[in-house]
Design a protein around this motif. Structure first.
Motif, mmCIF file in Angstrom:
data_model
loop_
_atom_site.group_PDB
_atom_site.id
_atom_site.type_symbol
_atom_site.label_atom_id
_atom_site.label_comp_id
_atom_site.label_asym_id
_atom_site.label_seq_id
_atom_site.Cartn_x
_atom_site.Cartn_y
_atom_site.Cartn_z
ATOM 1 N N MET A 80 -10.283 -0.567 -4.952
ATOM 2 C CA MET A 80 -9.159 0.123 -4.332
ATOM 3 C C MET A 80 -8.024 0.311 -5.332
ATOM 4 O O MET A 80 -7.789 -0.539 -6.200
ATOM 5 C CB MET A 80 -8.646 -0.666 -3.121
ATOM 6 N N ASP A 81 -7.340 1.449 -5.225
ATOM 7 C CA ASP A 81 -6.111 1.643 -5.969
ATOM 8 C C ASP A 81 -4.992 0.865 -5.274
ATOM 9 O O ASP A 81 -5.160 0.378 -4.149
ATOM 10 C CB ASP A 81 -5.757 3.129 -6.040
ATOM 11 N N VAL A 82 -3.848 0.756 -5.931
ATOM 12 C CA VAL A 82 -2.752 -0.067 -5.412
ATOM 13 C C VAL A 82 -1.436 0.703 -5.439
ATOM 14 O O VAL A 82 -1.115 1.363 -6.435
ATOM 15 C CB VAL A 82 -2.607 -1.364 -6.240
ATOM 16 N N LEU A 83 -0.693 0.611 -4.351
ATOM 17 C CA LEU A 83 0.684 1.107 -4.290
ATOM 18 C C LEU A 83 1.572 -0.058 -3.888
ATOM 19 O O LEU A 83 1.476 -0.569 -2.764
ATOM 20 C CB LEU A 83 0.833 2.249 -3.283
ATOM 21 N N TYR A 84 2.426 -0.489 -4.811
ATOM 22 C CA TYR A 84 3.371 -1.563 -4.515
ATOM 23 C C TYR A 84 4.745 -0.978 -4.237
ATOM 24 O O TYR A 84 5.299 -0.223 -5.049
ATOM 25 C CB TYR A 84 3.449 -2.540 -5.699
ATOM 26 N N LEU A 85 5.292 -1.311 -3.078
ATOM 27 C CA LEU A 85 6.636 -0.886 -2.681
ATOM 28 C C LEU A 85 7.516 -2.123 -2.696
ATOM 29 O O LEU A 85 7.444 -2.965 -1.797
ATOM 30 C CB LEU A 85 6.605 -0.242 -1.284
ATOM 31 N N GLY A 86 8.343 -2.241 -3.735
ATOM 32 C CA GLY A 86 8.984 -3.511 -4.009
ATOM 33 C C GLY A 86 10.458 -3.627 -3.671
ATOM 34 O O GLY A 86 11.190 -2.640 -3.562
ATOM 35 N N PHE A 87 10.876 -4.868 -3.541
ATOM 36 C CA PHE A 87 12.257 -5.290 -3.344
ATOM 37 C C PHE A 87 13.135 -4.709 -4.457
ATOM 38 O O PHE A 87 12.747 -4.659 -5.615
ATOM 39 C CB PHE A 87 12.266 -6.814 -3.370
#
Length: 282
Positions: A80-87
């Motif tokens: 799977m690819d990854v999308l991180y939505l961060g602080f």
């Protein structure tokens, strides 16, 4: 289109059951004891605020590079690819840690996409952005398009919040001890927002709790042409009664608006204290 996983951290205050998203727990220190806040965590929100209100010392820690490596690789190794939505990078080094690990993992997984988006947000605003991103993912939007979409929503989203006391802001260095003393004496309730740089900013001050809460309703009313049929997130730091009252007042005027109530967790609550009430929408 390759499948991808949205990942965020426990500063994103939201009912996590509402989205198909991995939430990385974060460390909270209470009276020098270390707890984890997040899914399957070791501290409950109500217990945290109870201890804080009786004088407990609280602090938080950012997510380590090693933890990001572990969580990201779990998805990457499954294809799977990854999308991180961060602080917000304006409030913590957490996003920088994620970016550091991303560069390393891209070399190990050259055929996988890893995108990191700084939400420039925290608490219910971050939760709102992730919630909307999860909804778009469910509609089938590709990862590349979702990155662009989230960044645009980040610029259009609204958030405002009030705090009931000034001690937590004083301990966090947001206001001086003198300001906190005068504000407490006069029952001053700060109204804050997260600015375009992802930093907390005091934008107004109200005398008394009722006026500060009413300010949130008025803030929503000024944007009613855009939000009459939208989603609103209301977050509260151990003040559910106030959150419900704000929800009822809002839905009385805007019956088609979906309102999601959520707790403001210990990661944010350590810096804002009990009584925080927030609203986020676009």
């Amino acid at each position: 289109m390759n499948p991808y996983q949205i990942i965020t951290d426990a500063t994103a205050d939201m009912d996590w059951k509402l989205w198909d998203t991995i939430v990385i727990p974060m460390e909270v220190r209470l009276n020098e004891l270390v707890y984890l806040y997040g899914p399957n965590g070791t501290i409950r929100t109500e217990d945290f605020y109870q201890e804080q209100q009786t004088g407990g010392k609280t602090s938080t820690s950012q997510i380590s590079p090693a933890e990001f490596h572990k969580v990201f690789e779990e998805s990457l190794s499954r294809g799977m690819d990854v999308l991180y939505l961060g602080f917000s990078s304006g409030m913590s080094g957490t996003f920088q840690n994620a970016s550091l690990i991303t560069a390393e993992l891209r070399e190990r997984y050259p055929h996988r996409q890893i995108a990191c988006v700084d939400t420039l947000a925290a608490s219910v605003l971050q939760g709102y952005l992730v919630y909307e991103a999860a909804r778009k993912k469910a509609e089938g939007i590709p990862l590349e398009e979702l990155v662009v979409w989230v960044k645009k929503l980040r610029e259009q989203a609204y958030c405002r919040f009030v705090v009931d006391g000034l001690d937590a802001l004083k301990r966090g260095g947001r206001i001086s001890a003198a300001t906190a003393f005068v504000g407490t004496t006069l029952q001053i309730k700060p109204v804050l927002k997260i600015n375009e740089k992802g930093l907390l900013q005091i934008i107004d001050k109200k005398r008394g709790r009722k006026k500060s809460i009413h300010d949130l309703l008025e803030y929503y009313q000024t944007q009613d042409k855009k939000t009459a049929n939208g989603v609103v997130v209301i977050g509260h730091g151990n003040c559910l009664k106030d959150a419900k009252a704000l929800k009822e007042a809002l839905q009385e005027q805007y019956p088609n608006t979906e309102v999601i109530l959520t707790e403001v967790g210990p990661v944010i609550g350590a810096h804002t204290g009990a009584g925080m009430l927030a609203i986020a929408f676009s």
